[in-house]
Design an enzyme around this catalytic site. Structure first.
Site, PDB file in Angstrom:
ATOM      1  N   ARG A   1       2.217   4.769 -29.177  1.00 47.21           N
ATOM      2  CA  ARG A   1       1.892   4.023 -30.218  1.00 47.21           C
ATOM      3  C   ARG A   1       2.305   5.334 -30.995  1.00 47.21           C
ATOM      4  O   ARG A   1       3.781   5.212 -31.754  1.00 47.21           O
ATOM      5  CB  ARG A   1       0.620   3.904 -30.388  1.00 47.21           C
ATOM      6  CG  ARG A   1       0.644   2.394 -31.341  1.00 47.21           C
ATOM      7  CD  ARG A   1      -0.424   2.368 -32.055  1.00 47.21           C
ATOM      8  NE  ARG A   1      -1.650   3.434 -32.680  1.00 47.21           N
ATOM      9  CZ  ARG A   1      -1.917   4.165 -33.808  1.00 47.21           C
ATOM     10  NH1 ARG A   1      -1.116   3.616 -34.819  1.00 47.21           N
ATOM     11  NH2 ARG A   1      -2.393   5.136 -33.727  1.00 47.21           N
TER      12      ARG A   1
ATOM     13  N   HIS B   1     -12.268   7.412 -17.247  1.00 49.64           N
ATOM     14  CA  HIS B   1     -13.861   7.479 -18.918  1.00 49.64           C
ATOM     15  C   HIS B   1     -14.824   7.407 -18.350  1.00 49.64           C
ATOM     16  O   HIS B   1     -15.563   7.833 -19.535  1.00 49.64           O
ATOM     17  CB  HIS B   1     -12.692   6.508 -19.462  1.00 49.64           C
ATOM     18  CG  HIS B   1     -11.282   6.066 -19.995  1.00 49.64           C
ATOM     19  ND1 HIS B   1     -10.663   7.541 -19.753  1.00 49.64           N
ATOM     20  CD2 HIS B   1     -10.968   5.257 -19.236  1.00 49.64           C
ATOM     21  CE1 HIS B   1      -9.648   7.066 -20.519  1.00 49.64           C
ATOM     22  NE2 HIS B   1      -9.233   5.615 -19.662  1.00 49.64           N
TER      23      HIS B   1
ATOM     24  N   LYS C   1      -8.010   6.744 -25.006  1.00 58.34           N
ATOM     25  CA  LYS C   1      -6.942   6.776 -26.074  1.00 58.34           C
ATOM     26  C   LYS C   1      -7.226   8.587 -26.430  1.00 58.34           C
ATOM     27  O   LYS C   1      -6.299   8.613 -27.846  1.00 58.34           O
ATOM     28  CB  LYS C   1      -7.302   5.981 -27.135  1.00 58.34           C
ATOM     29  CG  LYS C   1      -7.517   4.431 -26.855  1.00 58.34           C
ATOM     30  CD  LYS C   1      -6.222   4.090 -24.704  1.00 58.34           C
ATOM     31  CE  LYS C   1      -5.238   3.727 -26.170  1.00 58.34           C
ATOM     32  NZ  LYS C   1      -3.779   3.634 -24.590  1.00 58.34           N
TER      33      LYS C   1
ATOM     34  N   SER D   1      -6.742   4.637 -32.295  1.00 60.16           N
ATOM     35  CA  SER D   1      -5.304   4.007 -31.435  1.00 60.16           C
ATOM     36  C   SER D   1      -6.088   2.963 -30.347  1.00 60.16           C
ATOM     37  O   SER D   1      -5.712   2.120 -29.447  1.00 60.16           O
ATOM     38  CB  SER D   1      -5.450   5.539 -30.612  1.00 60.16           C
ATOM     39  OG  SER D   1      -4.826   5.533 -29.556  1.00 60.16           O
TER      40      SER D   1
HETATM   41  P1  A3P Z   1      -1.715   6.448 -30.414  1.00 65.54           P
HETATM   42  O1  A3P Z   1      -2.460   5.479 -29.903  1.00 65.54           O
HETATM   43  O2  A3P Z   1      -2.314   7.477 -31.091  1.00 65.54           O
HETATM   44  O3  A3P Z   1      -0.143   6.499 -30.731  1.00 65.54           O
HETATM   45  P2  A3P Z   1      -4.371   7.416 -23.429  1.00 65.54           P
HETATM   46  O4  A3P Z   1      -3.336   8.086 -22.943  1.00 65.54           O
HETATM   47  O5  A3P Z   1      -5.626   8.472 -22.956  1.00 65.54           O
HETATM   48  O6  A3P Z   1      -5.142   6.183 -23.275  1.00 65.54           O
HETATM   49  O7  A3P Z   1      -4.509   7.493 -24.948  1.00 65.54           O
HETATM   50  C1  A3P Z   1      -3.236   7.497 -25.933  1.00 65.54           C
HETATM   51  C2  A3P Z   1      -2.869   7.761 -26.723  1.00 65.54           C
HETATM   52  O8  A3P Z   1      -1.810   9.253 -26.515  1.00 65.54           O
HETATM   53  C3  A3P Z   1      -1.998   7.359 -27.987  1.00 65.54           C
HETATM   54  O9  A3P Z   1      -1.697   7.338 -29.073  1.00 65.54           O
HETATM   55  C4  A3P Z   1      -0.366   7.639 -27.221  1.00 65.54           C
HETATM   56  O10 A3P Z   1       0.254   7.364 -28.134  1.00 65.54           O
HETATM   57  C5  A3P Z   1      -1.287   9.350 -27.404  1.00 65.54           C
HETATM   58  N1  A3P Z   1      -0.022   9.792 -25.912  1.00 65.54           N
HETATM   59  C6  A3P Z   1       0.435   9.647 -25.013  1.00 65.54           C
HETATM   60  N2  A3P Z   1       1.467  10.531 -25.018  1.00 65.54           N
HETATM   61  C7  A3P Z   1       1.673  11.775 -26.107  1.00 65.54           C
HETATM   62  C8  A3P Z   1       1.956  12.492 -25.557  1.00 65.54           C
HETATM   63  N3  A3P Z   1       3.027  12.745 -24.716  1.00 65.54           N
HETATM   64  N4  A3P Z   1       1.776  13.131 -26.739  1.00 65.54           N
HETATM   65  C9  A3P Z   1       1.261  13.570 -28.398  1.00 65.54           C
HETATM   66  N5  A3P Z   1       0.275  11.808 -28.220  1.00 65.54           N
HETATM   67  C10 A3P Z   1       0.582  11.511 -26.829  1.00 65.54           C
END
Ligand code: A3P
Length: 304
Positions: free
Chosen positions: A266, A117, A56, A147
């Site tokens: 999200r 990860h 995340k 997150s």
């Molecule tokens: P949030 O839950 O705070 O919205 P991962 O890809 O490591 O699983 O991380 C997911 C997190 O990165 C989520 O955070 C998601 O919304 C955010 N995320 C994914 N794409 C993004 C983007 N282009 N810009 C900003 N945040 C992004």
């Protein structure tokens, strides 16, 4: 090798939450125990690129940026498959559904871009031996844990998160999947002194995406004209990635991810933690960061 790792409901169409097991001192999903030897013995190649993060921290975001850079900003090429199919997730092992990130990676032609990860001490040794390039993205602990909490709610094979208060306690104690956030961000920070690792921060990517995209391109030895860099920036903005089925994880079967509980894409912001933390919780996590990151030189921004 066909071991039933996750308890399934009778009709096998839904899955129950996993439990955590200790693998060399790190809590990982119980399913990974049976897949651990192939993961540890994974054969990295010198031209592999590994994207590594604490879960995340912005993995999907950096994956799409990297794929766009590697394909010169070609949108069609980047829409060839959902992101989880374009870049094998080497930690993934789920025998019931015949999912093995290692097998997917082994079947892939070079040059490969892979995802993990794993904390630094559990990285398969061949990555160090082959000197494969690694991009690491770190995100401040507060937004990261929020997150991760919501992800546990919607990712049905993850352990049950409990309440927000319970999840935060477990996170601070390092008793969540892939272990301690503190050890993770610090371990990889120290590793960059002896390995080709580009260490990025989610907060910098939000603040100045153009600059961070340029850094990634330089690290990958790719030169792109300003117009293509702009296109990459636009295509990887949060709203664009949220609307894109190739990046928003809606192509993954809903038995794994239930977006009606909480969408994968999200909020995508810095500072959403303020809607979850009490003042006391915030102060405790600040204290822990000060204590556990002390002397590392590693600092995080929790607002922009
Ligand atoms: P949030 O839950 O705070 O919205 P991962 O890809 O490591 O699983 O991380 C997911 C997190 O990165 C989520 O955070 C998601 O919304 C955010 N995320 C994914 N794409 C993004 C983007 N282009 N810009 C900003 N945040 C992004």
């Amino acid at each position: 090798m066909q071991v039933m790792d996750f308890e399934t409901d009778e009709d096998s169409k839904s899955i129950k939450h996993s439990t955590l097991v200790d693998i060399n001192g790190v809590p990982l999903l119980s399913a990974m125990i049976n897949g651990w030897d192939p993961i540890w013995n994974f054969k990295a190649r010198p031209d592999d690129l590994l994207i590594c993060t604490y879960p995340k921290a912005g993995t999907t975001w950096i994956q799409e940026i990297v794929d766009m850079i590697q394909h010169g900003g070609d949108l069609q090429k980047c829409a060839r498959a959902p992101i989880h199919e374009r870049m094998p997730f080497i930690d993934l092992y789920y025998s019931k559904f015949n999912l093995s990130g290692v097998e997917e990676a082994n079947a892939m032609a070079s040059p490969r871009t892979l995802k993990s990860h794993l904390p630094v001490q559990l990285l398969p040794p061949s990555f160090w031996e082959q000197k494969s390039k690694i991009i690491y993205v770190a995100r401040n602990a507060k937004d990261n844990v929020v997150s991760y909490f919501h992800f546990h709610r919607m990712a049905l094979a993850m352990p049950e998160p409990g309440t927000w208060e319970e999840f935060l306690e477990n996170f601070m104690a390092g008793k969540v999947t892939w272990g301690s956030w503190f050890d993770h961000v610090r371990g990889w920070w120290e590793a960059k002194d002896h390995h080709p690792i580009l260490y990025l921060f989610y907060e910098d990517m939000k603040k100045n995406p153009g600059q961070e995209i340029q850094k990634v391109a330089e690290f990958l030895d790719v030169q792109l004209p300003e117009s293509v860099l702009n296109q990459i920036f636009q295509h990887t903005e949060f709203e664009c990635m949220k609307a894109n089925p190739m990046t928003n994880y809606t192509m993954m079967p809903s038995i794994f991810l239930d977006h009606t509980i909480s969408p994968f894409m999200r909020k995508g912001t810095v500072g959403n933690w303020k809607e979850h933390f009490t003042v006391a919780q915030s102060e405790r996590l600040d204290d822990l960061c000060a204590q556990l990151l002390k002397g590392s030189g590693l600092t995080f921004r929790t607002e922009l």
